[in-house]
Design a protein around this motif. Structure first.
Motif: not given
Length: 213
Positions: A141, A143-145, A171-174, A205-208
């Motif tokens: 995983n 996450i948020a990186c 998840i939740g990374c950019y 998931i939820a990355c950009y």
């Protein structure tokens, strides 16, 4: 500290950071269920540290930065080589540069089967290698990186967060760093803002990405 969650081993300077490397790599002692925490930001003064043995514990960056990392030639570059499925790296920022690297490279880790959460890579990476801003190969995983480092690679696969992923989750990374294949001849190799090579039962998931490719 005592290596527990309530009283982690405390790392405050370069000497204590290298003591962890000695514990793992030279003495061959395990890190099962052990907790480590940065107490303040550490200036590496244009040096690098690679923890080669499998890491099985928790490393809490505590919102601090390991800065002025420098790796100027070699086959691999990373902070952690292998993160087991019991490991967690969290709240860590790294900055500096990697140049002339010739093989698998990840800012935080080369191979992750555990969890990397809340980490930021500001390290610029340049070389002939497979490279990911946070991790090279991910089975766990991430996450948020965030990756803000520029990755300029002459060959192979390069991704802003992860280079290649099989069965893991991001998840939740950019990524906002520039991802560039400079002078590459093999058009079958891949470039990705978040992940370059995705296979198996993987999730993104939820990355950009806002970085230039």
């Amino acid at each position: 500290g005592e290596g527990t969650q309530a009283a982690p081993y405390k790392i405050s300077n370069v000497k204590e950071l290298f003591a962890l490397k000695e514990w793992m790599d030279l003495l061959g002692k395990g890190t099962d269920n052990l907790h480590f925490q940065l107490q303040q930001s550490i200036d590496m003064n244009n040096s690098w540290i690679c923890l080669e043995a499998v890491f099985n514990g928790v490393f809490d960056g505590n919102g601090k930065t390991i800065s002025n990392l420098k790796y100027d030639s070699g086959s691999n570059a990373y902070i952690f080589r292998y993160l087991s499925n019991n490991s967690t790296i969290k709240n860590l920022t790294i900055s500096g540069s990697i140049t002339n690297v010739s093989s698998n490279t990840g800012g935080i880790a080369q191979m992750n089967s555990g969890t990397i959460i809340g980490c930021t890579n500001l390290v610029d990476i340049q070389g002939q290698c497979i490279a990911g801003g946070i991790v090279d190969t991910n089975f766990g995983n991430v996450i948020a990186c965030v990756n803000k480092g520029n990755l300029i690679i002459s060959d192979y696969t390069v991704g802003g967060i992860v280079a290649q992923q099989g069965g893991g989750r991001v998840i939740g990374c950019y990524n906002s760093g520039t991802i560039e294949r400079a002078g590459a001849d093999n058009t079958n190799d891949n470039v990705g803002g978040v992940i370059s090579d995705l296979y198996g039962n993987s999730s993104v998931i939820a990355c950009y990405n806002t970085g230039e490719l």
